[in-house]
Design a protein around this motif. Structure first.
Motif, mmCIF file in Angstrom:
data_model
loop_
_atom_site.group_PDB
_atom_site.id
_atom_site.type_symbol
_atom_site.label_atom_id
_atom_site.label_comp_id
_atom_site.label_asym_id
_atom_site.label_seq_id
_atom_site.Cartn_x
_atom_site.Cartn_y
_atom_site.Cartn_z
ATOM 1 N N ARG A 67 0.892 -1.268 0.106
ATOM 2 C CA ARG A 67 0.047 -0.082 -0.058
ATOM 3 C C ARG A 67 0.872 1.218 -0.079
ATOM 4 N NH1 ARG A 67 -4.455 -1.788 4.535
ATOM 5 N NH2 ARG A 67 -5.536 -3.296 3.075
ATOM 6 N N GLY A 68 2.293 1.086 0.031
ATOM 7 C CA GLY A 68 2.993 2.026 0.033
ATOM 8 C C GLY A 68 3.411 2.756 1.150
ATOM 9 N N THR A 69 3.168 2.084 2.163
ATOM 10 C CA THR A 69 3.925 2.584 3.739
ATOM 11 C C THR A 69 5.289 2.233 3.802
ATOM 12 O OG1 THR A 69 1.710 2.281 4.794
ATOM 13 C CG2 THR A 69 3.457 2.518 6.164
ATOM 14 N N PRO A 70 6.187 3.306 4.119
ATOM 15 C CA PRO A 70 7.477 3.057 4.360
ATOM 16 C C PRO A 70 7.910 2.268 5.479
ATOM 17 C CG PRO A 70 7.271 5.248 3.767
ATOM 18 C CD PRO A 70 5.811 4.704 4.118
ATOM 19 N N VAL A 71 8.964 1.282 5.353
ATOM 20 C CA VAL A 71 9.320 0.485 6.638
ATOM 21 C C VAL A 71 10.637 0.345 6.646
ATOM 22 C CG1 VAL A 71 7.129 -1.110 6.667
ATOM 23 C CG2 VAL A 71 9.233 -1.615 4.923
ATOM 24 N N THR A 72 11.298 1.257 6.079
ATOM 25 C CA THR A 72 12.891 1.347 6.283
ATOM 26 C C THR A 72 13.017 2.842 6.654
ATOM 27 O OG1 THR A 72 13.144 1.738 3.957
ATOM 28 C CG2 THR A 72 13.534 -0.473 4.869
ATOM 29 N N GLU A 73 14.415 3.147 7.361
ATOM 30 C CA GLU A 73 14.875 4.563 7.488
ATOM 31 C C GLU A 73 16.261 4.665 6.955
ATOM 32 O OE1 GLU A 73 14.123 8.061 10.829
ATOM 33 O OE2 GLU A 73 13.608 6.114 11.291
ATOM 34 N N HIS A 101 21.566 7.427 14.454
ATOM 35 C CA HIS A 101 22.545 6.724 13.914
ATOM 36 C C HIS A 101 22.732 6.882 12.277
ATOM 37 C CE1 HIS A 101 21.461 4.394 17.527
ATOM 38 N NE2 HIS A 101 22.864 4.021 17.591
ATOM 39 N N LEU A 102 23.650 7.947 11.994
ATOM 40 C CA LEU A 102 23.718 8.247 10.671
ATOM 41 C C LEU A 102 24.374 6.941 9.707
ATOM 42 C CD1 LEU A 102 25.277 11.831 11.018
ATOM 43 C CD2 LEU A 102 22.960 11.322 10.371
ATOM 44 N N HIS A 103 24.668 6.049 10.340
ATOM 45 C CA HIS A 103 25.389 5.036 9.367
ATOM 46 C C HIS A 103 24.233 3.690 9.355
ATOM 47 C CE1 HIS A 103 26.340 4.415 13.740
ATOM 48 N NE2 HIS A 103 26.208 3.111 13.575
ATOM 49 N N HIS A 104 23.198 4.005 9.690
ATOM 50 C CA HIS A 104 21.891 2.963 9.719
ATOM 51 C C HIS A 104 21.316 3.315 8.283
ATOM 52 C CE1 HIS A 104 21.081 1.914 13.754
ATOM 53 N NE2 HIS A 104 22.322 1.597 13.598
ATOM 54 N N LEU A 105 21.370 2.303 7.244
ATOM 55 C CA LEU A 105 21.122 2.629 5.726
ATOM 56 C C LEU A 105 20.028 1.554 5.389
ATOM 57 C CD1 LEU A 105 24.884 2.721 4.587
ATOM 58 C CD2 LEU A 105 23.063 4.806 5.018
ATOM 59 N N GLY A 106 18.727 1.679 5.862
ATOM 60 C CA GLY A 106 17.662 0.931 5.286
ATOM 61 C C GLY A 106 17.689 -0.585 5.667
ATOM 62 N N VAL A 107 17.944 -1.305 4.442
ATOM 63 C CA VAL A 107 18.380 -3.017 4.610
ATOM 64 C C VAL A 107 19.616 -3.041 4.027
ATOM 65 C CG1 VAL A 107 17.530 -5.005 3.992
ATOM 66 C CG2 VAL A 107 15.643 -3.447 4.362
ATOM 67 N N ARG A 131 16.804 -1.312 9.408
ATOM 68 C CA ARG A 131 16.367 -0.173 10.108
ATOM 69 C C ARG A 131 15.064 0.199 9.698
ATOM 70 N NH1 ARG A 131 18.137 4.298 13.640
ATOM 71 N NH2 ARG A 131 15.935 5.127 14.066
ATOM 72 N N ALA A 132 14.171 0.034 10.949
ATOM 73 C CA ALA A 132 12.852 0.455 10.493
ATOM 74 C C ALA A 132 12.501 2.043 10.944
ATOM 75 C CB ALA A 132 11.806 -0.329 11.396
ATOM 76 N N PRO A 133 11.466 2.732 10.388
ATOM 77 C CA PRO A 133 11.088 3.942 10.835
ATOM 78 C C PRO A 133 10.700 4.277 12.184
ATOM 79 C CG PRO A 133 9.524 3.219 9.557
ATOM 80 C CD PRO A 133 10.488 1.850 9.527
ATOM 81 N N ARG A 134 11.194 5.335 12.674
ATOM 82 C CA ARG A 134 10.863 5.763 14.170
ATOM 83 C C ARG A 134 9.113 6.207 14.023
ATOM 84 N NH1 ARG A 134 13.768 6.586 18.308
ATOM 85 N NH2 ARG A 134 15.774 6.682 18.532
ATOM 86 N N TRP A 165 1.884 -1.387 10.072
ATOM 87 C CA TRP A 165 2.863 -2.325 9.165
ATOM 88 C C TRP A 165 3.480 -3.475 10.047
ATOM 89 C CZ3 TRP A 165 7.689 -2.372 11.359
ATOM 90 C CH2 TRP A 165 8.148 -1.128 12.032
ATOM 91 N N THR A 166 3.666 -4.673 9.341
ATOM 92 C CA THR A 166 4.481 -5.598 10.300
ATOM 93 C C THR A 166 5.465 -6.229 9.368
ATOM 94 O OG1 THR A 166 2.592 -6.202 11.292
ATOM 95 C CG2 THR A 166 4.271 -7.932 11.387
#
Length: 296
Positions: free
Chosen positions: A58-64, A70-76, A189-192, A225-226
């Motif tokens: 449905r288009g909901t973001p699940v990464t950050e 933590h600037l070095h966290h890069l999605g998946v 890294r999931a979104p806050r 989301w899950t």
């Protein structure tokens, strides 16, 4: 998307699906991820390819990506804080009796070639190097599969080979003296959100109950989301889960939880994690059923 038995010519793509630095991952005709295979990142972020944004159907973001905490966290991505002393995680390095320390020891994962590139997945070769010296070579396979009209699966396999003549080992902050910080390997890294996500396995609930433990699958649930993470090989299922919910939302599968992982010359380490990406909150039975379908 099926891996080829031999190298193939790159299929023709359009500007809407690929660029000189990134490509779009699609599932059921929808864009569900963007893979940055040549990201422009500062050396202290341990430059590496990563997926962001990843979304539900449905288009909901699940990464950050590069959050303030933590600037070095890069999605998946595949991020390892200690390969023979080289940091492929980013940020500071945990040094025994000193704690987190800024060091000039960052490596990078560099895209080498596509072996397959389709709208729903790819097979890629990467080089893990530091200062021009290659430590590891990786074959990465990523595929997106529709499960239901509200859930899809990200199938992520990485195969690391020590092509050198010297034995290496993989460590973590935990193996270097920081208890409970055995992270390193596949990391999401999931979104806050205003409220931290919840986390559970088939028989345990809460960060303190699942962190550092093995389980066939682990579910992280946000506001709408899950994500259900499952080790898809025997060796992957032996790796404990690294879990954060309160400090920040993130889940990883740990290569070196409390002891270093030996990596002899010529050896190969293979891990496969399949992640169910679903809209809404899943009950335990729903999560387990989707994992079975994703792994079938």
């Amino acid at each position: 998307m099926k891996p080829p038995s031999k190298p193939t010519k790159h299929p023709t793509t359009t500007a809407a699906t690929t660029s000189p630095t990134a490509l779009v991952l699609r599932c059921a005709g929808r864009a569900v991820g963007r893979y940055h295979y040549r990201p422009a990142l500062a050396p202290d972020l341990s430059p590496r390819p990563y997926l962001h944004p990843v979304t539900t159907l449905r288009g909901t973001p699940v990464t950050e990506e590069r959050p303030d905490d933590h600037l070095h966290h890069l999605g998946v991505s595949v991020a390892v804080p200690d390969v023979a002393g080289i940091n492929f995680w980013g940020g500071r390095t945990f040094v025994r009796d000193r704690g987190p320390t800024p060091l000039d020891n960052h490596g990078e994962q560099r895209h080498q070639d596509w072996k397959l590139r389709d709208p729903d997945g790819f097979v890629e070769d990467l080089s893990w190097s530091s200062g021009g010296h290659e430590l590891l070579r990786e074959r990465r396979t990523v595929a997106a599969t529709e499960l239901t009209d509200t859930a899809w699966a990200l199938d992520f396999t990485y195969s690391l080979t020590n092509r050198g003549t010297e034995d290496l080992s993989i460590g973590s902050p935990a193996t270097n003296g920081r208890p409970g910080a055995g992270y390193g390997g596949f990391f999401w890294r999931a979104p806050r959100a205003a409220t931290p996500p919840t986390v559970h396995t088939a028989d345990a609930e809460g960060e303190s109950s699942v962190h550092g433990r093995t389980a066939p699958w682990l579910a992280l649930t946000g506001p709408d989301w899950t994500l259900v993470f499952a080790g898809a090989t025997e060796e992957t299922r032996k790796d404990p889960w690294f879990v954060r919910t309160e400090e920040y939302p993130g889940v990883g599968s740990s290569l070196a939880w409390d002891t270093r992982l030996p990596f002899p010359a010529g050896a190969t380490v293979v891990r496969r994690v399949v992640t169910v990406v679903a809209d809404g909150a899943l009950e335990r039975a729903e999560a387990a059923a989707l994992v079975r379908k994703a792994l079938s």
